[in-house]
Design an enzyme around this catalytic site. Structure first.
Site, PDB file in Angstrom:
ATOM      1  N   HIS A  48      -5.369   7.948  12.447  1.00 26.97           N
ATOM      2  CA  HIS A  48      -5.063   6.510  12.367  1.00 26.97           C
ATOM      3  C   HIS A  48      -3.626   6.252  11.939  1.00 26.97           C
ATOM      4  O   HIS A  48      -3.318   5.186  11.399  1.00 26.97           O
ATOM      5  CB  HIS A  48      -6.081   5.811  11.454  1.00 26.97           C
ATOM      6  CG  HIS A  48      -7.486   5.872  11.993  1.00 26.97           C
ATOM      7  ND1 HIS A  48      -8.611   5.739  11.215  1.00 26.97           N
ATOM      8  CD2 HIS A  48      -7.938   6.062  13.270  1.00 26.97           C
ATOM      9  CE1 HIS A  48      -9.696   5.851  11.978  1.00 26.97           C
ATOM     10  NE2 HIS A  48      -9.311   6.049  13.228  1.00 26.97           N
ATOM     11  N   ASN A  92      -6.945   9.091   7.119  1.00 24.35           N
ATOM     12  CA  ASN A  92      -6.170   8.381   6.103  1.00 24.35           C
ATOM     13  C   ASN A  92      -4.712   8.227   6.524  1.00 24.35           C
ATOM     14  O   ASN A  92      -4.139   9.107   7.164  1.00 24.35           O
ATOM     15  CB  ASN A  92      -6.254   9.119   4.763  1.00 24.35           C
ATOM     16  CG  ASN A  92      -7.672   9.139   4.225  1.00 24.35           C
ATOM     17  OD1 ASN A  92      -8.518   8.374   4.683  1.00 24.35           O
ATOM     18  ND2 ASN A  92      -7.938  10.020   3.276  1.00 24.35           N
ATOM     19  N   ASN A 115     -19.838  13.101  -0.372  1.00 28.10           N
ATOM     20  CA  ASN A 115     -19.784  11.643  -0.495  1.00 28.10           C
ATOM     21  C   ASN A 115     -20.795  11.236  -1.562  1.00 28.10           C
ATOM     22  O   ASN A 115     -21.947  11.677  -1.514  1.00 28.10           O
ATOM     23  CB  ASN A 115     -20.150  10.993   0.865  1.00 28.10           C
ATOM     24  CG  ASN A 115     -19.730   9.532   0.959  1.00 28.10           C
ATOM     25  OD1 ASN A 115     -19.857   8.775   0.003  1.00 28.10           O
ATOM     26  ND2 ASN A 115     -19.233   9.144   2.125  1.00 28.10           N
ATOM     27  N   PRO A 116     -20.404  10.405  -2.520  1.00 25.77           N
ATOM     28  CA  PRO A 116     -21.381   9.985  -3.538  1.00 25.77           C
ATOM     29  C   PRO A 116     -22.470   9.086  -2.966  1.00 25.77           C
ATOM     30  O   PRO A 116     -23.550   8.991  -3.540  1.00 25.77           O
ATOM     31  CB  PRO A 116     -20.536   9.228  -4.577  1.00 25.77           C
ATOM     32  CG  PRO A 116     -19.242   8.908  -3.904  1.00 25.77           C
ATOM     33  CD  PRO A 116     -19.061   9.882  -2.786  1.00 25.77           C
ATOM     34  N   ARG A 174       0.831  -1.212   0.000  1.00 27.12           N
ATOM     35  CA  ARG A 174       0.000   0.000   0.000  1.00 27.12           C
ATOM     36  C   ARG A 174       0.865   1.262   0.000  1.00 27.12           C
ATOM     37  O   ARG A 174       0.548   2.242  -0.687  1.00 27.12           O
ATOM     38  CB  ARG A 174      -0.950  -0.031   1.196  1.00 27.12           C
ATOM     39  CG  ARG A 174      -2.049  -1.084   1.026  1.00 27.12           C
ATOM     40  CD  ARG A 174      -2.871  -1.275   2.284  1.00 27.12           C
ATOM     41  NE  ARG A 174      -3.467  -0.030   2.734  1.00 27.12           N
ATOM     42  CZ  ARG A 174      -3.943   0.172   3.976  1.00 27.12           C
ATOM     43  NH1 ARG A 174      -3.860  -0.788   4.878  1.00 27.12           N
ATOM     44  NH2 ARG A 174      -4.467   1.320   4.293  1.00 27.12           N
TER      45      ARG A 174
HETATM   46  C1  BJW Z   1     -16.055   8.714  -1.734  1.00 26.65           C
HETATM   47  C2  BJW Z   1     -15.509   8.542  -2.972  1.00 26.65           C
HETATM   48  C3  BJW Z   1     -15.150   9.694  -3.642  1.00 26.65           C
HETATM   49  C4  BJW Z   1     -15.931   6.606  -2.256  1.00 26.65           C
HETATM   50  N1  BJW Z   1     -15.319  10.881  -3.069  1.00 26.65           N
HETATM   51  N2  BJW Z   1     -16.232   9.907  -1.181  1.00 26.65           N
HETATM   52  C5  BJW Z   1     -18.441  -0.832  19.068  1.00 26.65           C
HETATM   53  C6  BJW Z   1     -18.989   0.435  19.053  1.00 26.65           C
HETATM   54  C7  BJW Z   1     -18.165   1.536  18.960  1.00 26.65           C
HETATM   55  C8  BJW Z   1     -16.800   1.394  18.881  1.00 26.65           C
HETATM   56  C9  BJW Z   1     -16.273   0.125  18.918  1.00 26.65           C
HETATM   57  C10 BJW Z   1     -17.069  -0.954  19.015  1.00 26.65           C
HETATM   58  N3  BJW Z   1     -16.276  -2.057  19.003  1.00 26.65           N
HETATM   59  C11 BJW Z   1     -14.994  -1.666  18.878  1.00 26.65           C
HETATM   60  C12 BJW Z   1     -14.981  -0.348  18.834  1.00 26.65           C
HETATM   61  C13 BJW Z   1     -13.817   0.487  18.686  1.00 26.65           C
HETATM   62  C14 BJW Z   1     -13.283   0.468  17.282  1.00 26.65           C
HETATM   63  C15 BJW Z   1     -14.403   0.747  16.300  1.00 26.65           C
HETATM   64  O1  BJW Z   1     -14.754   1.875  16.036  1.00 26.65           O
HETATM   65  N4  BJW Z   1     -14.984  -0.270  15.701  1.00 26.65           N
HETATM   66  C16 BJW Z   1     -16.120  -0.085  14.791  1.00 26.65           C
HETATM   67  C17 BJW Z   1     -15.809  -0.718  13.444  1.00 26.65           C
HETATM   68  C18 BJW Z   1     -17.342  -0.628  15.435  1.00 26.65           C
HETATM   69  N5  BJW Z   1     -12.304   1.505  17.269  1.00 26.65           N
HETATM   70  C19 BJW Z   1     -11.057   1.297  17.639  1.00 26.65           C
HETATM   71  O2  BJW Z   1     -10.649   0.197  17.969  1.00 26.65           O
HETATM   72  C20 BJW Z   1     -10.168   2.502  17.680  1.00 26.65           C
HETATM   73  N6  BJW Z   1      -9.484   2.562  18.906  1.00 26.65           N
HETATM   74  C21 BJW Z   1     -10.131   2.727  20.066  1.00 26.65           C
HETATM   75  O3  BJW Z   1     -11.349   2.819  20.132  1.00 26.65           O
HETATM   76  O4  BJW Z   1      -9.297   2.778  21.156  1.00 26.65           O
HETATM   77  C22 BJW Z   1      -9.888   2.699  22.424  1.00 26.65           C
HETATM   78  C23 BJW Z   1      -9.961   1.240  22.761  1.00 26.65           C
HETATM   79  C24 BJW Z   1      -8.834   0.619  23.229  1.00 26.65           C
HETATM   80  C25 BJW Z   1      -8.888  -0.726  23.556  1.00 26.65           C
HETATM   81  C26 BJW Z   1     -10.074  -1.453  23.351  1.00 26.65           C
HETATM   82  C27 BJW Z   1     -11.190  -0.803  22.828  1.00 26.65           C
HETATM   83  C28 BJW Z   1     -11.130   0.560  22.537  1.00 26.65           C
HETATM   84  C29 BJW Z   1      -9.084   2.407  16.605  1.00 26.65           C
HETATM   85  C30 BJW Z   1      -9.649   2.476  15.234  1.00 26.65           C
HETATM   86  C31 BJW Z   1      -8.528   2.285  14.226  1.00 26.65           C
HETATM   87  C32 BJW Z   1      -9.066   2.230  12.794  1.00 26.65           C
HETATM   88  N7  BJW Z   1      -8.003   1.833  11.928  1.00 26.65           N
HETATM   89  C33 BJW Z   1      -8.258   1.705  10.509  1.00 26.65           C
HETATM   90  C34 BJW Z   1      -7.040   1.013   9.861  1.00 26.65           C
HETATM   91  C35 BJW Z   1      -5.866   1.975   9.759  1.00 26.65           C
HETATM   92  C36 BJW Z   1      -4.690   1.342   9.092  1.00 26.65           C
HETATM   93  C37 BJW Z   1      -4.982   0.899   7.675  1.00 26.65           C
HETATM   94  O5  BJW Z   1      -5.372   1.727   6.839  1.00 26.65           O
HETATM   95  O6  BJW Z   1      -4.800  -0.262   7.395  1.00 26.65           O
HETATM   96  O7  BJW Z   1      -8.499   2.995   9.928  1.00 26.65           O
HETATM   97  S1  BJW Z   1      -9.763   0.831  10.121  1.00 26.65           S
HETATM   98  C38 BJW Z   1     -10.174   1.774   8.696  1.00 26.65           C
HETATM   99  O8  BJW Z   1     -11.410   2.476   8.919  1.00 26.65           O
HETATM  100  C39 BJW Z   1      -9.074   2.851   8.592  1.00 26.65           C
HETATM  101  C40 BJW Z   1      -9.879   4.054   8.217  1.00 26.65           C
HETATM  102  O9  BJW Z   1      -9.175   5.247   8.554  1.00 26.65           O
HETATM  103  C41 BJW Z   1     -11.149   3.881   8.999  1.00 26.65           C
HETATM  104  C42 BJW Z   1     -12.303   4.648   8.467  1.00 26.65           C
HETATM  105  O10 BJW Z   1     -12.613   4.254   7.183  1.00 26.65           O
HETATM  106  P1  BJW Z   1     -13.222   5.322   6.147  1.00 26.65           P
HETATM  107  O11 BJW Z   1     -12.246   6.399   5.918  1.00 26.65           O
HETATM  108  O12 BJW Z   1     -14.575   5.714   6.603  1.00 26.65           O
HETATM  109  O13 BJW Z   1     -13.246   4.483   4.798  1.00 26.65           O
HETATM  110  P2  BJW Z   1     -14.352   3.512   4.183  1.00 26.65           P
HETATM  111  O14 BJW Z   1     -13.674   2.649   3.188  1.00 26.65           O
HETATM  112  O15 BJW Z   1     -15.145   2.843   5.228  1.00 26.65           O
HETATM  113  O16 BJW Z   1     -15.393   4.472   3.469  1.00 26.65           O
HETATM  114  C43 BJW Z   1     -15.089   5.165   2.283  1.00 26.65           C
HETATM  115  C44 BJW Z   1     -16.184   6.201   2.077  1.00 26.65           C
HETATM  116  O17 BJW Z   1     -15.797   7.005   0.977  1.00 26.65           O
HETATM  117  C45 BJW Z   1     -17.560   5.619   1.729  1.00 26.65           C
HETATM  118  O18 BJW Z   1     -18.555   6.319   2.463  1.00 26.65           O
HETATM  119  C46 BJW Z   1     -17.717   5.909   0.241  1.00 26.65           C
HETATM  120  O19 BJW Z   1     -19.067   6.153  -0.147  1.00 26.65           O
HETATM  121  C47 BJW Z   1     -16.904   7.161   0.108  1.00 26.65           C
HETATM  122  N8  BJW Z   1     -16.354   7.400  -1.215  1.00 26.65           N
HETATM  123  N9  BJW Z   1     -15.484   7.143  -3.227  1.00 26.65           N
HETATM  124  C48 BJW Z   1     -15.902  10.922  -1.814  1.00 26.65           C
HETATM  125  N10 BJW Z   1     -14.603   9.591  -4.887  1.00 26.65           N
END
Ligand code: BJW
Ligand code: ZN
Length: 252
Positions: free
Chosen positions: A122, A105, A216-217, A72
């Site tokens: 992140h 990102n 967002n589309p 990546r």
């Molecule tokens: C367009 C487009 C165009 C397309 N123009 N738009 C239950 C409830 C609440 C929280 C939790 C839970 N269970 C666990 C949790 C906590 C957890 C969490 O949130 N989980 C949920 C999934 C439920 N969170 C964590 O664990 C976080 N830490 C934390 O809470 O610490 C405290 C803690 C400690 C110990 C135990 C428990 C808690 C950490 C979160 C880390 C997220 N990491 C990632 C990976 C990063 C590395 C990598 O890239 O590999 O981050 S996951 C992934 O998701 C990445 C992204 O930054 C993140 C968000 O994704 P994003 O940006 O929204 O992307 P997509 O692909 O989902 O969406 C793309 C969008 O673009 C879409 O809407 C399209 O429509 C749009 N789009 N083309 C504009 N051209």
């Protein structure tokens, strides 16, 4: 929520002096970087990104997880910022407004477009570190495969990203919280808005009465919070949003 569109969003922009631009994977989609939930392309299509991006995935197979991140990082290096990144950077140069870029990102496309990124919530593809002694390694190491050992302690390097269950970098999170607390407009670009605590940021803005413009589309968890939704891709909608609205009329 309303769908007043570009005119409504431009009115909000004209009235704003402290803007948070909060971005997700869709921001970089038109640069050729797959979104997180579309990441199952090519040789990775049999792997689940939710598993690869976790401490458990790393513990099970660090060679595989490192290779995914190296791949990546290599891909990000081969692409360029899109018109959306450039529009955000241009907004940051506007006199009279403070623009804070908060991104989920792990790429560096905002920086390469000319923005100062206040928070990489992140982490970064280009900040590998030793998993034991924490020593930071050079960005170039991120594209090396197989991964070298830590030159200080000989232990294992790991990607400098935040996996599920890990804490966000505290300085990045605090700066984001403060910026949202002071904002009078939030522009949310290309995120599903389901990963916490990042997803709290637009929720907090909306709860405080701060208008939220979503780009967002597709609809997302942010849509219900948004005052205006620009239903299109970032590389088109962000330049349109910033364009002087007179240009369309008198051709200047
Ligand atoms: C367009 C487009 C165009 C397309 N123009 N738009 C239950 C409830 C609440 C929280 C939790 C839970 N269970 C666990 C949790 C906590 C957890 C969490 O949130 N989980 C949920 C999934 C439920 N969170 C964590 O664990 C976080 N830490 C934390 O809470 O610490 C405290 C803690 C400690 C110990 C135990 C428990 C808690 C950490 C979160 C880390 C997220 N990491 C990632 C990976 C990063 C590395 C990598 O890239 O590999 O981050 S996951 C992934 O998701 C990445 C992204 O930054 C993140 C968000 O994704 P994003 O940006 O929204 O992307 P997509 O692909 O989902 O969406 C793309 C969008 O673009 C879409 O809407 C399209 O429509 C749009 N789009 N083309 C504009 N051209
Ligand atoms: Zn070390």
């Amino acid at each position: 929520m309303s769908t007043a569109g570009l005119d409504g969003a431009r009115d909000l922009l004209d009235a704003a002096s402290s803007i948070v631009v909060f971005t997700g994977a869709g921001m970089s989609a038109e640069s050729g970087i797959p979104t997180f939930r579309d990441a199952l392309t090519g040789m990775w299509e049999n792997h689940d990104p939710m598993t690869l991006a976790s401490p458990e995935g790393w513990a099970n197979d660090p060679d595989l997880v490192w290779a995914w991140y190296a791949d990546r990082a290599t891909r990000v290096r081969s692409v360029t910022p899109n018109a959306g990144h450039l529009a955000v950077a241009e907004l940051g140069r506007r006199p009279g407004v403070t623009v804070t870029v908060v991104t989920q990102n792990v790429d560096d496309l905002h920086e390469r477009a000319g923005s100062v990124v206040t928070s990489h919530l992140h982490g970064s593809l280009f900040a590998p570190r030793c998993q034991d002694c924490g020593r930071a390694e050079s960005p170039d190491v991120a594209v090396a495969n197989p991964r070298p050992a830590c030159p200080l302690c000989g232990s294992t390097l790991r990607p400098g990203v935040v996996w599920f269950g890990e804490s966000l970098p505290s300085g990045d999170w605090l700066r984001a919280e403060n910026a949202v607390g002071e904002a009078d407009l939030m522009i949310v670009v290309g995120t599903t808005g389901v990963v916490y605590p990042a997803a709290e940021l637009p929720e907090r803005a909306a709860a405080a009465g701060v208008p939220v413009v979503e780009v967002n589309p597709d609809s997302s968890a942010v849509t219900a919070l948004a005052s205006v939704r620009l239903a299109g891709p970032a590389a088109q909608m962000l330049p349109d949003l910033l364009m002087d609205r007179r240009r369309g009329v008198d051709g200047r």
